[in-house]
Design an enzyme around this catalytic site. Structure first.
Site, short mmCIF file in Angstrom:
data_model
loop_
_atom_site.label_atom_id
_atom_site.label_comp_id
_atom_site.label_asym_id
_atom_site.label_seq_id
_atom_site.Cartn_x
_atom_site.Cartn_y
_atom_site.Cartn_z
N LYS A 84 0.81 -1.23 0.00
CA LYS A 84 0.00 0.00 0.00
C LYS A 84 0.84 1.27 0.00
CE LYS A 84 -4.49 -1.45 1.58
NZ LYS A 84 -4.28 -2.87 1.99
N GLU A 106 -9.78 7.21 3.89
CA GLU A 106 -10.71 6.31 4.56
C GLU A 106 -9.96 5.00 4.75
OE1 GLU A 106 -10.66 6.50 1.20
OE2 GLU A 106 -10.22 4.36 0.97
N SER A 373 1.51 -9.82 -1.23
CA SER A 373 1.22 -8.38 -1.04
C SER A 373 1.60 -7.85 0.33
CB SER A 373 -0.27 -8.12 -1.30
OG SER A 373 -1.07 -8.96 -0.51
C1 LIG Z 1 -5.13 -3.88 1.61
C2 LIG Z 1 -4.43 -5.13 1.28
C3 LIG Z 1 -4.85 -5.94 0.20
C4 LIG Z 1 -6.08 -5.63 -0.62
O1 LIG Z 1 -6.06 -4.44 -1.33
P1 LIG Z 1 -5.90 -4.39 -2.91
O2 LIG Z 1 -6.21 -3.00 -3.26
O3 LIG Z 1 -6.86 -5.39 -3.49
O4 LIG Z 1 -4.50 -4.77 -3.21
C5 LIG Z 1 -4.11 -7.06 -0.10
N1 LIG Z 1 -3.04 -7.41 0.63
C6 LIG Z 1 -2.61 -6.68 1.68
C7 LIG Z 1 -1.41 -7.13 2.45
C8 LIG Z 1 -3.29 -5.52 2.05
O5 LIG Z 1 -2.89 -4.79 3.10
#
Ligand SMILES: *Cc1c(COP(=O)(O)O)cnc(C)c1O
Length: 392
Positions: A84, A106, A373
């Protein structure tokens, strides 16, 4: 500037927000054309976030599955522990360039709030985060983090007191204060130009991964797999491979307790066309159009809509979208801990679970690239609670 993806996207906002959106569009177009903007963005990604993030071959896990090789793009190793921050840095830089003095955001699970509070501290800007009262309670550690970083957290008690209500409050703040305020959106959703802008900032994931794959393996992956909440880490990964027709793009939605249970967050697989957060997209809604509360063991996938470009990629067939349940994600979480010594975020565990399903059916020479992610430290309490509930 592109405002629609097929029938999806657009700018479904109050008339009073059209001027700030146009101002943002113009500023982003100018920033994109300015090499100094790109240079500053890249410098911060390198020196502050720690990019580039490596690709790790999950050797023991792949060997255990007996098929395709699983490669992990390690966004979990970024400062703040997830992808993020790539996006919040890009938007904060744009805010600075536009002369805005204050950041608002938000947040649902609190991860985007933390990433925004982080860059606000880095750039010395005041930051206010809107969060549903129920989420404030559920995600107390992230509320603490935001406060430590100097942000003010507004607990929103309207409606169902969750993410969609927090988005409404943030939009209201923006209407009232758009002269000096920049609204930082956390995923590839919201009115144009946000979906394109957020994708561009996250595209560093896919561009790096493409180059790293070619360098390390002399070829592109056969499939690129990512979880989809709003869809920003997935769009970021896909952006690197969208023009490579040989690379299959796979988005993974949160299936919660299964599509049939109604308790899930799978907007593409289980939703209908509607308007949310200023954009036309696939949504989880009641027959008369009220937004449904979503459910997933992973709080970060709990968004009732999905980025408009994903809907378009789904319709055109360029990407496919599958569903992974809580149980499958938890099994993948365990597997990565035990086979590779990596504790993944529960969100990322959804993408990994899809790769674990696919790998045994493919030859050992195939490459499945999974976007990891985020890291799972934030989820340990959740995992423990989930297991306790299962064992009772
Ligand atoms: C917020 C988050 C997501 C989901 O958000 P996307 O906009 O779909 O990428 C996925 N993985 C992690 C670790 C997150 O913090």
């Amino acid at each position: 500037m592109k405002t629609h993806y097929g029938i999806y996207g657009g700018q479904y906002v109050a008339e009073t927000l059209m001027a700030p959106l146009k101002e943002l569009e113009a500023a982003y177009e100018a920033a994109k054309a300015d090499p100094a903007f790109a240079r500053e963005f890249e410098d911060i990604l390198r020196d502050y976030v720690g990019r580039e993030s490596p690709i790790t071959h999950a050797k023991r896990l792949s060997g255990h599955l007996g098929g395709a090789q699983i490669l992990l793009k390690r966004e979990d190793l970024n400062h703040t522990g997830a992808h993020k921050v790539n996006n919040t840095i890009g938007q904060a830089l744009l805010a600075k360039r536009m002369g805005k003095k204050r950041l608002i955001a938000e947040t649902g699970a609190g991860m985007h709030g933390v990433a925004t509070a982080t860059v606000a501290a880095l750039f010395g800007m005041p930051c206010e985060v809107y969060m549903g009262a129920i989420d404030v309670e559920r995600q107390a550690p992230n509320v603490e983090r935001m406060k430590m970083l100097g942000a003010r957290v507004h607990s929103v008690t309207e409606g169902s007191a969750t993410l969609k209500d927090a988005m409404n409050e943030a939009l209201r703040d923006w209407v009232a204060n758009c002269d000096d305020t920049f609204y930082v959106i956390g995923t590839v959703a919201g009115p144009a130009p946000y979906p394109e802008m957020v994708r561009d900032f996250q595209s560093v994931i896919g561009k790096e991964a493409r180059r790293q794959c070619l360098e390390k393996y002399g070829r592109l992956p056969d499939e690129a797999i990512a979880c989809v909440g709003g869809g920003s880490n997935a769009m970021g990964l896909f952006a690197g491979f969208i023009d490579d027709p040989g690379v299959k793009l796979v988005g993974v939605e949160a299936g919660g307790k299964g599509l049939a249970s109604g308790e899930h967050a799978a907007s593409i697989n289980g939703g209908r066309l509607g308007v949310l957060h200023g954009s036309k997209t696939m949504l989880l809604q009641t027959p008369d159009g009220n937004i449904l509360d979503t459910y997933s063991v992973s709080a970060g996938l709990d968004y009732p809509g999905v980025g408009p470009e994903h809907c378009y990629l789904h319709d055109t067939g360029r990407a496919e979208y599958s569903v992974i349940t809580d149980d499958e994600a938890l099994a993948a979480f365990d597997a990565l801990c035990r086979f590779e010594g990596i504790i993944p975020a529960l969100e990322s565990s959804h993408a990994l679970a899809e790769a674990i399903k696919r790998a045994p059916k493919l030859g050992k020479d195939k490459l499945l690239l999974v976007n990891l992610s985020g890291r799972g430290d934030k989820d340990l309490e959740n995992v423990r609670r989930y297991r306790d509930a299962k064992n009772n």
